[in-house]
Design a protein around this motif. Structure first.
Motif, PDB file in Angstrom:
ATOM      1  N   CYS A   1       0.997  -1.129   0.026  1.00  0.00           N
ATOM      2  CA  CYS A   1       0.171   0.001  -0.067  1.00  0.00           C
ATOM      3  C   CYS A   1       0.715   1.160  -0.094  1.00  0.00           C
ATOM      4  O   CYS A   1       0.463   2.406  -0.769  1.00  0.00           O
ATOM      5  CB  CYS A   1      -0.795  -0.024   1.160  1.00  0.00           C
ATOM      6  N   VAL A   2       1.891   1.276   0.799  1.00  0.00           N
ATOM      7  CA  VAL A   2       2.904   2.313   0.821  1.00  0.00           C
ATOM      8  C   VAL A   2       3.371   2.718  -0.407  1.00  0.00           C
ATOM      9  O   VAL A   2       3.666   3.711  -1.012  1.00  0.00           O
ATOM     10  CB  VAL A   2       4.036   2.302   1.842  1.00  0.00           C
ATOM     11  N   ALA A   3       3.918   1.476  -1.073  1.00  0.00           N
ATOM     12  CA  ALA A   3       4.748   1.571  -2.389  1.00  0.00           C
ATOM     13  C   ALA A   3       3.530   2.271  -3.479  1.00  0.00           C
ATOM     14  O   ALA A   3       4.020   3.153  -4.298  1.00  0.00           O
ATOM     15  CB  ALA A   3       5.139   0.389  -2.770  1.00  0.00           C
ATOM     16  N   PHE A   4       2.379   1.647  -3.698  1.00  0.00           N
ATOM     17  CA  PHE A   4       1.397   2.181  -4.487  1.00  0.00           C
ATOM     18  C   PHE A   4       0.856   3.556  -4.116  1.00  0.00           C
ATOM     19  O   PHE A   4       0.762   4.296  -5.311  1.00  0.00           O
ATOM     20  CB  PHE A   4       0.138   1.291  -4.579  1.00  0.00           C
ATOM     21  N   ALA A   5       1.047   3.924  -2.931  1.00  0.00           N
ATOM     22  CA  ALA A   5       0.679   5.424  -2.663  1.00  0.00           C
ATOM     23  C   ALA A   5       2.057   6.263  -3.169  1.00  0.00           C
ATOM     24  O   ALA A   5       1.487   7.400  -4.042  1.00  0.00           O
ATOM     25  CB  ALA A   5       0.754   5.773  -1.118  1.00  0.00           C
ATOM     26  N   GLY A   6       2.998   5.868  -3.049  1.00  0.00           N
ATOM     27  CA  GLY A   6       4.343   6.424  -3.810  1.00  0.00           C
ATOM     28  C   GLY A   6       4.057   6.384  -5.582  1.00  0.00           C
ATOM     29  O   GLY A   6       4.298   7.578  -6.075  1.00  0.00           O
ATOM     30  N   VAL A   7       3.759   5.381  -6.077  1.00  0.00           N
ATOM     31  CA  VAL A   7       3.407   5.467  -7.468  1.00  0.00           C
ATOM     32  C   VAL A   7       2.326   6.577  -7.882  1.00  0.00           C
ATOM     33  O   VAL A   7       2.400   6.960  -9.002  1.00  0.00           O
ATOM     34  CB  VAL A   7       2.823   3.931  -7.894  1.00  0.00           C
ATOM     35  N   LEU A   8       1.293   6.483  -7.107  1.00  0.00           N
ATOM     36  CA  LEU A   8       0.162   7.446  -7.226  1.00  0.00           C
ATOM     37  C   LEU A   8       0.617   8.754  -7.315  1.00  0.00           C
ATOM     38  O   LEU A   8       0.388   9.924  -8.390  1.00  0.00           O
ATOM     39  CB  LEU A   8      -1.078   7.173  -6.504  1.00  0.00           C
ATOM     40  N   VAL A   9       1.418   9.255  -6.204  1.00  0.00           N
ATOM     41  CA  VAL A   9       2.144  10.557  -6.192  1.00  0.00           C
ATOM     42  C   VAL A   9       3.209  10.784  -7.546  1.00  0.00           C
ATOM     43  O   VAL A   9       2.847  11.853  -7.978  1.00  0.00           O
ATOM     44  CB  VAL A   9       2.913  10.621  -5.086  1.00  0.00           C
ATOM     45  N   LEU A  10       3.881   9.917  -7.724  1.00  0.00           N
ATOM     46  CA  LEU A  10       4.944   9.759  -9.030  1.00  0.00           C
ATOM     47  C   LEU A  10       3.894   9.968 -10.284  1.00  0.00           C
ATOM     48  O   LEU A  10       4.322  10.932 -10.855  1.00  0.00           O
ATOM     49  CB  LEU A  10       5.723   8.897  -8.980  1.00  0.00           C
ATOM     50  N   THR A  11       3.243   9.432 -10.512  1.00  0.00           N
ATOM     51  CA  THR A  11       2.358   9.482 -11.757  1.00  0.00           C
ATOM     52  C   THR A  11       1.575  10.898 -11.764  1.00  0.00           C
ATOM     53  O   THR A  11       1.385  11.453 -12.914  1.00  0.00           O
ATOM     54  CB  THR A  11       1.461   8.312 -12.016  1.00  0.00           C
TER      55      THR A  11
ATOM     56  N   GLN B   1      20.115  14.283 -16.376  1.00  0.00           N
ATOM     57  CA  GLN B   1      18.670  14.238 -16.534  1.00  0.00           C
ATOM     58  C   GLN B   1      18.095  14.339 -14.911  1.00  0.00           C
ATOM     59  O   GLN B   1      18.474  13.239 -14.257  1.00  0.00           O
ATOM     60  CB  GLN B   1      18.158  12.872 -16.988  1.00  0.00           C
ATOM     61  N   LEU B   2      17.615  15.470 -14.436  1.00  0.00           N
ATOM     62  CA  LEU B   2      17.120  15.278 -13.104  1.00  0.00           C
ATOM     63  C   LEU B   2      15.782  15.584 -13.052  1.00  0.00           C
ATOM     64  O   LEU B   2      14.862  16.261 -13.557  1.00  0.00           O
ATOM     65  CB  LEU B   2      17.502  16.907 -12.397  1.00  0.00           C
ATOM     66  N   PRO B   3      15.096  14.595 -11.992  1.00  0.00           N
ATOM     67  CA  PRO B   3      13.656  14.558 -11.717  1.00  0.00           C
ATOM     68  C   PRO B   3      13.163  15.924 -11.259  1.00  0.00           C
ATOM     69  O   PRO B   3      14.123  16.741 -10.648  1.00  0.00           O
ATOM     70  CB  PRO B   3      13.563  13.472 -10.884  1.00  0.00           C
ATOM     71  N   PRO B   4      11.945  16.336 -11.388  1.00  0.00           N
ATOM     72  CA  PRO B   4      11.508  17.487 -10.695  1.00  0.00           C
ATOM     73  C   PRO B   4      11.371  17.229  -9.310  1.00  0.00           C
ATOM     74  O   PRO B   4      11.403  16.091  -8.649  1.00  0.00           O
ATOM     75  CB  PRO B   4       9.760  17.415 -11.175  1.00  0.00           C
ATOM     76  N   VAL B   5      11.557  18.265  -8.508  1.00  0.00           N
ATOM     77  CA  VAL B   5      11.666  18.244  -7.041  1.00  0.00           C
ATOM     78  C   VAL B   5      10.428  17.527  -6.548  1.00  0.00           C
ATOM     79  O   VAL B   5      10.828  16.747  -5.568  1.00  0.00           O
ATOM     80  CB  VAL B   5      11.709  19.727  -6.457  1.00  0.00           C
ATOM     81  N   ALA B   6       9.308  17.587  -7.181  1.00  0.00           N
ATOM     82  CA  ALA B   6       8.243  17.077  -6.394  1.00  0.00           C
ATOM     83  C   ALA B   6       8.196  15.383  -6.674  1.00  0.00           C
ATOM     84  O   ALA B   6       7.568  14.905  -5.901  1.00  0.00           O
ATOM     85  CB  ALA B   6       6.908  17.491  -7.070  1.00  0.00           C
ATOM     86  N   ALA B   7       8.977  14.980  -7.476  1.00  0.00           N
ATOM     87  CA  ALA B   7       9.336  13.461  -7.577  1.00  0.00           C
ATOM     88  C   ALA B   7       9.986  12.755  -6.691  1.00  0.00           C
ATOM     89  O   ALA B   7       9.927  11.602  -6.380  1.00  0.00           O
ATOM     90  CB  ALA B   7       9.777  13.088  -8.955  1.00  0.00           C
ATOM     91  N   TYR B   8      10.994  13.390  -6.032  1.00  0.00           N
ATOM     92  CA  TYR B   8      11.727  13.023  -4.965  1.00  0.00           C
ATOM     93  C   TYR B   8      11.178  12.108  -3.925  1.00  0.00           C
ATOM     94  O   TYR B   8      11.443  11.085  -3.432  1.00  0.00           O
ATOM     95  CB  TYR B   8      12.979  13.826  -4.647  1.00  0.00           C
ATOM     96  N   PRO B   9      10.134  13.135  -3.328  1.00  0.00           N
ATOM     97  CA  PRO B   9       9.160  12.444  -1.997  1.00  0.00           C
ATOM     98  C   PRO B   9       8.467  10.999  -2.386  1.00  0.00           C
ATOM     99  O   PRO B   9       8.567  10.210  -1.879  1.00  0.00           O
ATOM    100  CB  PRO B   9       8.390  13.309  -1.625  1.00  0.00           C
ATOM    101  N   ALA B  10       8.051  10.908  -3.802  1.00  0.00           N
ATOM    102  CA  ALA B  10       7.271   9.595  -4.395  1.00  0.00           C
ATOM    103  C   ALA B  10       8.452   8.633  -4.404  1.00  0.00           C
ATOM    104  O   ALA B  10       8.197   7.573  -4.203  1.00  0.00           O
ATOM    105  CB  ALA B  10       6.685  10.176  -5.855  1.00  0.00           C
ATOM    106  N   LEU B  11       9.627   8.730  -4.883  1.00  0.00           N
ATOM    107  CA  LEU B  11      10.533   7.997  -5.010  1.00  0.00           C
ATOM    108  C   LEU B  11      10.964   7.343  -3.874  1.00  0.00           C
ATOM    109  O   LEU B  11      11.180   6.061  -3.608  1.00  0.00           O
ATOM    110  CB  LEU B  11      12.110   8.537  -5.705  1.00  0.00           C
ATOM    111  N   VAL B  12      11.025   8.445  -2.839  1.00  0.00           N
ATOM    112  CA  VAL B  12      11.603   7.801  -1.313  1.00  0.00           C
ATOM    113  C   VAL B  12      10.417   7.136  -0.924  1.00  0.00           C
ATOM    114  O   VAL B  12      10.629   5.655  -0.212  1.00  0.00           O
ATOM    115  CB  VAL B  12      11.771   9.000  -0.340  1.00  0.00           C
ATOM    116  N   VAL B  13       9.131   7.230  -1.217  1.00  0.00           N
ATOM    117  CA  VAL B  13       7.834   6.449  -0.597  1.00  0.00           C
ATOM    118  C   VAL B  13       7.954   5.082  -1.296  1.00  0.00           C
ATOM    119  O   VAL B  13       7.517   4.184  -0.788  1.00  0.00           O
ATOM    120  CB  VAL B  13       6.565   7.185  -0.803  1.00  0.00           C
ATOM    121  N   ILE B  14       8.237   5.040  -2.520  1.00  0.00           N
ATOM    122  CA  ILE B  14       8.081   3.843  -3.621  1.00  0.00           C
ATOM    123  C   ILE B  14       9.302   3.075  -2.969  1.00  0.00           C
ATOM    124  O   ILE B  14       8.927   1.429  -2.634  1.00  0.00           O
ATOM    125  CB  ILE B  14       8.297   4.131  -4.752  1.00  0.00           C
TER     126      ILE B  14
END
Length: 310
Positions: A148-158, A283-296
């Motif tokens: 569930c935690v990882a999929f939450a990160g997936v939803l944030v990242l997408t 190639q740097l991901p957008p700043v908002a993507a970093y929390p999602a990567l950590v959650v995944i």
């Protein structure tokens, strides 16, 4: 008497278990580090190679078969001839799924960031657990929490990639599909390897994958050649780094380090690939993507920990 016998067996087994807990083999830890480095190089190298993604996937597998084939035919010829019908069909099915995995994931690297594509494709353990649940296997509670935690990160990242462009979102979808295909491939492979050696299974699987990718390339009208020597060198480097050093060394050390240590280490592919892409490709991901990567990554770590306790 049964109790005494049980104590005798336990005592006999104790010395064999002790060394594994005492210290991890240093050589295998080095090999694991090399493996993770090779796997992490895969996504940036694919992105940097000036050839169609589907063609890269095809030639990568053809080259792997070319390297593995002579050894397998020399040392495992009798086994290859004697593979049962069921095992052969499962190995072929695994190869089809691996081909689908490559056909989805490698193009996704051209549509979204390396960090996003790698994070989403490494959700394979989550899909594996869901597929096993459909087959009647119950996972521990910690595994479901991690899922569930990882999929939450997936939803944030997408959601982040949706705000960037529909193309990036489509790349995310392809990477997720690639993770699902890889889960089916791993489950089938685990079943085949109950009775078939890794070498024999890999030859059948990779050969099937190459055929599947050839058909996809022909249907899609993908150019299969005409590149300079530098591109061919990059494809060969990808085969060596990702296939021979990456996956092969992981299969080698899992016997001594165990699945928990090996699986947890493979999660480092996401930050490893992102770091290489940043330093090499800028190639740097957008700043908002970093929390999602950590959650995944946190969710995947919980899944691995929950499986180790099962």
């Amino acid at each position: 008497m049964p109790a005494a016998r049980s104590e005798t067996v336990t005592a006999a087994q104790a010395p064999a278990a002790a060394p594994a807990r005492a210290a991890l083999p240093r050589t295998d830890l080095v090999l694991l580090a090399v493996s993770i480095t090779g796997i992490s190089l895969s996504a940036p190298l694919i992105t940097a190679t000036a050839a169609p993604a589907l063609a890269i996937a095809f030639w990568r597998n053809v080259m792997s078969v070319g390297v593995l084939g002579p050894y397998a035919l020399l040392r495992h010829r009798a086994e290859l001839r004697g593979i049962g019908r069921r095992a052969l069909l499962l190995a072929v099915a695994a190869g089809v799924l691996l081909g689908l995995h490559f056909a989805l994931w490698m193009p996704s690297l051209r549509m979204t960031s390396v960090a996003s594509a790698t994070a989403l494709v490494t959700t394979t353990p989550l899909w594996t657990i869901l597929l096993m649940r459909l087959l009647g296997h119950r996972a521990p509670r910690l595994v479901w929490i991690g899922t569930c935690v990882a999929f939450a990160g997936v939803l944030v990242l997408t959601g982040v990639d949706m705000s960037l462009s529909p193309r990036a979102l489509l790349g995310d979808a392809l990477a997720l599909g690639a993770g699902l295909a890889a889960a089916g491939y791993m489950l089938l492979g685990a079943e085949v390897r109950r009775t078939v050696s890794t070498t024999a299974y890999t030859l059948v699987c990779y050969s099937t994958t190459a055929v599947v990718l050839l058909v996809i390339c022909l249907v899609a009208g993908t150019p299969m050649g005409g590149w300079d020597a530098g591109v061919w060198g990059q494809i060969a480097l990808l085969m060596v780094a990702a296939q021979l050093l990456g996956h092969s060394l992981s299969n080698r050390v899992v016997r001594t380090l165990g699945p928990t240590v090996t699986s947890t280490a493979i999660l480092l592919e996401t930050p490893g690939a992102a770091l290489i892409a940043a330093l090499w490709l800028g190639q740097l991901p957008p700043v908002a993507a970093y929390p999602a990567l950590v959650v995944i990554l946190a969710g995947l770590a919980l899944v691995v920990r929950g499986q180790s306790r099962a």
